[in-house]
Motif scaffolding. Structure first.
Motif, PDB file in Angstrom:
ATOM      1  N   GLN A 244     -50.126 -30.026 -40.761  1.00  0.00           N
ATOM      2  CA  GLN A 244     -49.371 -28.773 -40.743  1.00  0.00           C
ATOM      3  C   GLN A 244     -47.896 -29.016 -41.031  1.00  0.00           C
ATOM      4  N   VAL A 245     -47.351 -30.054 -40.436  1.00  0.00           N
ATOM      5  CA  VAL A 245     -45.932 -30.365 -40.631  1.00  0.00           C
ATOM      6  C   VAL A 245     -45.678 -30.800 -42.074  1.00  0.00           C
ATOM      7  N   GLU A 246     -46.537 -31.655 -42.603  1.00  0.00           N
ATOM      8  CA  GLU A 246     -46.380 -32.113 -43.975  1.00  0.00           C
ATOM      9  C   GLU A 246     -46.431 -30.942 -44.955  1.00  0.00           C
ATOM     10  N   LYS A 247     -47.424 -30.096 -44.787  1.00  0.00           N
ATOM     11  CA  LYS A 247     -47.597 -28.943 -45.686  1.00  0.00           C
ATOM     12  C   LYS A 247     -46.396 -28.014 -45.598  1.00  0.00           C
ATOM     13  N   TYR A 248     -45.906 -27.791 -44.393  1.00  0.00           N
ATOM     14  CA  TYR A 248     -44.769 -26.893 -44.198  1.00  0.00           C
ATOM     15  C   TYR A 248     -43.540 -27.398 -44.948  1.00  0.00           C
ATOM     16  N   ILE A 249     -43.245 -28.690 -44.793  1.00  0.00           N
ATOM     17  CA  ILE A 249     -42.056 -29.260 -45.438  1.00  0.00           C
ATOM     18  C   ILE A 249     -42.176 -29.168 -46.957  1.00  0.00           C
ATOM     19  N   SER A 250     -43.337 -29.508 -47.497  1.00  0.00           N
ATOM     20  CA  SER A 250     -43.523 -29.439 -48.953  1.00  0.00           C
ATOM     21  C   SER A 250     -43.382 -28.010 -49.469  1.00  0.00           C
ATOM     22  N   GLU A 251     -44.004 -27.068 -48.768  1.00  0.00           N
ATOM     23  CA  GLU A 251     -43.961 -25.679 -49.231  1.00  0.00           C
ATOM     24  C   GLU A 251     -42.546 -25.121 -49.171  1.00  0.00           C
ATOM     25  N   LYS A 252     -41.834 -25.357 -48.073  1.00  0.00           N
ATOM     26  CA  LYS A 252     -40.492 -24.806 -47.922  1.00  0.00           C
ATOM     27  C   LYS A 252     -39.485 -25.499 -48.842  1.00  0.00           C
ATOM     28  N   ALA A 253     -39.711 -26.768 -49.136  1.00  0.00           N
ATOM     29  CA  ALA A 253     -38.817 -27.492 -50.045  1.00  0.00           C
ATOM     30  C   ALA A 253     -39.103 -27.155 -51.499  1.00  0.00           C
ATOM     31  N   GLY A 254     -40.342 -26.707 -51.764  1.00  0.00           N
ATOM     32  CA  GLY A 254     -40.755 -26.483 -53.136  1.00  0.00           C
ATOM     33  C   GLY A 254     -40.989 -27.783 -53.873  1.00  0.00           C
ATOM     34  N   ILE A 255     -41.281 -28.832 -53.120  1.00  0.00           N
ATOM     35  CA  ILE A 255     -41.508 -30.168 -53.675  1.00  0.00           C
ATOM     36  C   ILE A 255     -42.760 -30.750 -53.030  1.00  0.00           C
ATOM     37  N   ASP A 256     -43.634 -31.330 -53.809  1.00  0.00           N
ATOM     38  CA  ASP A 256     -44.857 -31.927 -53.278  1.00  0.00           C
ATOM     39  C   ASP A 256     -44.547 -33.311 -52.709  1.00  0.00           C
ATOM     40  N   PHE A 257     -44.472 -33.381 -51.388  1.00  0.00           N
ATOM     41  CA  PHE A 257     -44.186 -34.653 -50.726  1.00  0.00           C
ATOM     42  C   PHE A 257     -45.457 -35.343 -50.222  1.00  0.00           C
ATOM     43  N   SER A 258     -46.626 -34.910 -50.649  1.00  0.00           N
ATOM     44  CA  SER A 258     -47.873 -35.445 -50.089  1.00  0.00           C
ATOM     45  C   SER A 258     -47.991 -36.949 -50.264  1.00  0.00           C
ATOM     46  N   THR A 259     -47.646 -37.466 -51.450  1.00  0.00           N
ATOM     47  CA  THR A 259     -47.749 -38.918 -51.649  1.00  0.00           C
ATOM     48  C   THR A 259     -46.659 -39.659 -50.876  1.00  0.00           C
ATOM     49  N   VAL A 260     -45.515 -39.013 -50.655  1.00  0.00           N
ATOM     50  CA  VAL A 260     -44.442 -39.630 -49.869  1.00  0.00           C
ATOM     51  C   VAL A 260     -44.896 -39.782 -48.415  1.00  0.00           C
ATOM     52  N   PHE A 261     -45.507 -38.732 -47.853  1.00  0.00           N
ATOM     53  CA  PHE A 261     -46.033 -38.834 -46.494  1.00  0.00           C
ATOM     54  C   PHE A 261     -47.118 -39.905 -46.412  1.00  0.00           C
ATOM     55  N   ASP A 262     -47.991 -39.950 -47.407  1.00  0.00           N
ATOM     56  CA  ASP A 262     -49.040 -40.978 -47.398  1.00  0.00           C
ATOM     57  C   ASP A 262     -48.423 -42.374 -47.408  1.00  0.00           C
ATOM     58  N   GLN A 263     -47.395 -42.545 -48.216  1.00  0.00           N
ATOM     59  CA  GLN A 263     -46.752 -43.850 -48.348  1.00  0.00           C
ATOM     60  C   GLN A 263     -46.178 -44.329 -47.019  1.00  0.00           C
ATOM     61  N   TYR A 264     -45.437 -43.464 -46.346  1.00  0.00           N
ATOM     62  CA  TYR A 264     -44.678 -43.896 -45.170  1.00  0.00           C
ATOM     63  C   TYR A 264     -45.438 -43.747 -43.858  1.00  0.00           C
ATOM     64  N   LEU A 265     -46.364 -42.805 -43.794  1.00  0.00           N
ATOM     65  CA  LEU A 265     -47.092 -42.582 -42.543  1.00  0.00           C
ATOM     66  C   LEU A 265     -48.392 -43.363 -42.463  1.00  0.00           C
ATOM     67  N   ARG A 266     -49.023 -43.606 -43.601  1.00  0.00           N
ATOM     68  CA  ARG A 266     -50.391 -44.123 -43.581  1.00  0.00           C
ATOM     69  C   ARG A 266     -50.527 -45.519 -44.173  1.00  0.00           C
ATOM     70  N   THR A 267     -49.431 -46.109 -44.623  1.00  0.00           N
ATOM     71  CA  THR A 267     -49.455 -47.502 -45.080  1.00  0.00           C
ATOM     72  C   THR A 267     -48.252 -48.232 -44.486  1.00  0.00           C
ATOM     73  N   VAL A 268     -48.233 -49.530 -44.656  1.00  0.00           N
ATOM     74  CA  VAL A 268     -47.070 -50.320 -44.232  1.00  0.00           C
ATOM     75  C   VAL A 268     -46.278 -50.777 -45.452  1.00  0.00           C
ATOM     76  N   LYS A 269     -46.604 -50.219 -46.598  1.00  0.00           N
ATOM     77  CA  LYS A 269     -45.906 -50.585 -47.827  1.00  0.00           C
ATOM     78  C   LYS A 269     -44.568 -49.878 -47.933  1.00  0.00           C
ATOM     79  N   VAL A 270     -43.552 -50.612 -48.318  1.00  0.00           N
ATOM     80  CA  VAL A 270     -42.247 -50.025 -48.605  1.00  0.00           C
ATOM     81  C   VAL A 270     -42.101 -49.982 -50.124  1.00  0.00           C
ATOM     82  N   PRO A 271     -41.856 -48.828 -50.718  1.00  0.00           N
ATOM     83  CA  PRO A 271     -41.711 -48.772 -52.172  1.00  0.00           C
ATOM     84  C   PRO A 271     -40.621 -49.717 -52.657  1.00  0.00           C
ATOM     85  N   VAL A 272     -40.909 -50.416 -53.715  1.00  0.00           N
ATOM     86  CA  VAL A 272     -39.923 -51.305 -54.340  1.00  0.00           C
ATOM     87  C   VAL A 272     -39.549 -50.722 -55.698  1.00  0.00           C
TER      88      VAL A 272
END
Length: 542
Positions: A452-480
């Motif tokens: 719910q929080v992820e969807k809310y932020i993406s919708e209100k920002a008008g930007i799809d942050f779904s892969t960003v949330f997946d990156q930081y919340l569900r993996t230990v990988k730091v983008p290089v």
């Protein structure tokens, strides 16, 4: 400045050690604690009316909890689960409906078999009288349990810290985050005549009979069970008020008597804190119940309208700065962090402990936002960049659902760094502020999921942050972000990312959208590129 180690400083309400169990094998008992089981999913708690009387000498407590609830669906002869952890005992159970025999005890649970057909919407009560010697915290708040100690003058001082272990460590409750008592609570605290009992909300009555005091406290709003906390000690009280977005907010302070002068000076930080957080997050969520700081025999916790304070009346975190930058020495960590939880944890509560980053990531980021409002944006960015150094990337931030399991302690600095990164992408601080205020308005007094929080932020920002949330919340990988520059030609690509990560990066007034493939951009000058370190990204020149 010497950098504080992560394991020492981080905490939910600073109760870090009782959380984050790694490599644990989960059992049926864990599922009963953390799931909306068949014994829980048909009734909704409306109110708790409880009492508690601690005995300092025997390190025991006793009392009762009248649980008022409604049925959420039709059921026939159901079994109710009430949580009460051993070695606490249920001495008596009385219900407003007929039972099939007596209640049964199974480990940390009481099962009550009803002999009745219930209709959706019916209201009933279960009253559990309890007693016993509760689990004693070895090092509160880093582990859960009761604290029986003495103040500097040898007077008894008692309280409990139980976010990780659960309120059922002492109180018979429906101990699951997704079900809060919608109509609030009353709590009666009985103490010896020379001591004071302080609870959540407002003091509505004090009685003295037979050498005992009884203090009655009332909460009118929903409250998470781990926030229901009695404090007993040689307290004195002073008051203040704040003219906020919803009018006059009562500020109530309870401190050990010999610390009164220190408290009057240190707690002056509450006014600018409240101003900053109402600016960023919207009105304080519990005007009806007041705001309260209560000196505690441990470092601190975010108990709703009953914030535990034990930071020694000094700035920083026990006199040091988590960020390692020195910025955090300009304010009292416990006042700021624990009060930030009134919006994120107490107003907006995660349904499952696996999503506790919603509490801790936003609240650690509240430290950045307070710094920006109280000091300046440059100092806030310095602090935000400093807390990145505490990220361990050991396991993902999100834990396992349904078993009372939290993810990595990275939910604090990495959660905050995720939000700071999202803020850079949005690149509109007013829009970002309205998203934070919108969360607290649209999810006011609700329990939520991370989705719910992820969807809310993406919708209100008008930007799809779904892969960003997946990156930081569900993996230990730091983008290089790998890059090279020749003159005004910049080559770049992402590595160490989830598939198709969409995380644009601004370079001055230009924006790049890195992928896993090399791209080339013509810069406006040949000056060596400087990347914005407010993104939680590793930059690698190749």
């Amino acid at each position: 400045m010497k950098k504080l180690t992560y394991a020492i400083i981080l905490c939910s309400g600073l109760a870090f050690g009782q959380f984050f169990e790694k490599n644990k094998t989960f059992t049926k008992q864990d599922s009963l604690k953390g799931s909306d089981t068949q014994f829980r999913n048909f009734w909704d708690v409306k109110r708790y009316d409880l009492s508690v009387e601690p005995d300092f000498k025997s390190k025991s407590i006793s009392g009762h909890n009248l649980i008022t609830f409604t049925l959420t669906k039709d059921v026939i002869d159901p079994v109710f689960q009430i949580d009460l952890q051993q070695p606490m005992k249920a001495d008596k159970v009385e219900c407003s409906f007929p039972l099939k025999g007596d209640f049964k005890r199974d480990g940390d649970f009481i099962f009550i078999s009803a002999k009745k057909s219930f209709k959706k919407g019916e209201k009933h009560t279960i009253d559990v009288t309890y007693s016993g010697n509760p689990v004693i915290a070895k090092r509160a708040p880093w582990d859960g349990g009761w604290v029986f100690t003495k103040d500097e003058k040898g007077n008894p001082w008692m309280s409990v810290a139980d976010e990780g272990i659960g309120a059922s460590v002492w109180l018979p409750t429906k101990d699951i985050w997704s079900d809060e008592p919608d109509e609030g609570i009353t709590m009666k605290i009985s103490t010896p005549q020379d001591l004071v009992g302080v609870g959540n909300g407002r003091l509505t009555e004090k009685k003295t009979e037979n050498g005992k005091n009884t203090f009655t406290w009332e909460i009118k709003n929903p409250i998470n069970a781990y926030s229901i906390i009695p404090n007993i000690g040689k307290y004195v009280n002073f008051k203040d008020s704040y003219m906020g977005e919803k009018g006059k907010l009562d500020l109530d302070y309870w401190v050990i008597d010999y610390n009164l002068d220190k408290a009057k000076k240190q707690f002056q930080q509450v006014q600018p804190m409240m101003k900053a957080f109402e600016y960023w997050f919207g009105p304080y969520p519990f005007y009806e119940d007041s705001y309260k700081l209560v000196e505690s025999p441990y470092l601190g916790m975010e108990h709703q309208s009953n914030v535990a304070y034990g930071n020694g009346y000094e700035n920083g975190y026990m006199g040091q700065d988590y960020s390692g930058t020195g910025v955090g020495l300009n304010w009292d960590y416990i006042i700021i962090h624990e009060s930030g939880h009134e919006w994120f944890a107490n107003n907006i509560t995660a349904k499952d402990q696996a999503d506790m980053w919603v509490h801790e990531g936003f609240t650690m980021y509240s430290e950045v936002l307070f710094t920006e409002h109280f000091m300046d944006k440059k100092s806030a960015d310095i602090y935000a960049q400093g807390i990145q150094n505490g990220i361990q990337n050991d396991i993902p931030i999100i834990g396992k659902y349904g078993v009372r399991n939290e993810g990595s302690g990275d939910m604090y600095p990495k959660g905050a760094s995720l939000l700071h990164t999202i803020r850079q992408v949005i690149n509109n601080d007013e829009k970002f502020r309205q998203i934070l205020r919108g969360l607290n308005k649209d999810f006011y007094h609700q329990t939520v999921t991370t989705q719910q929080v992820e969807k809310y932020i993406s919708e209100k920002a008008g930007i799809d942050f779904s892969t960003v949330f997946d990156q930081y919340l569900r993996t230990v990988k730091v983008p290089v972000l790998e890059y090279s520059q020749k003159g005004n030609e910049l080559k770049f690509k992402y590595s160490n990312t989830v598939q198709n990560l969409k995380l644009p990066v601004r370079i001055g007034d230009q924006t790049i959208n890195p992928t896993a493939e090399w791209q080339t951009l013509k810069l406006k000058s040949s000056v060596p590129v400087e990347f914005n370190r407010n993104y939680y990204i590793m930059f690698k020149k190749v």
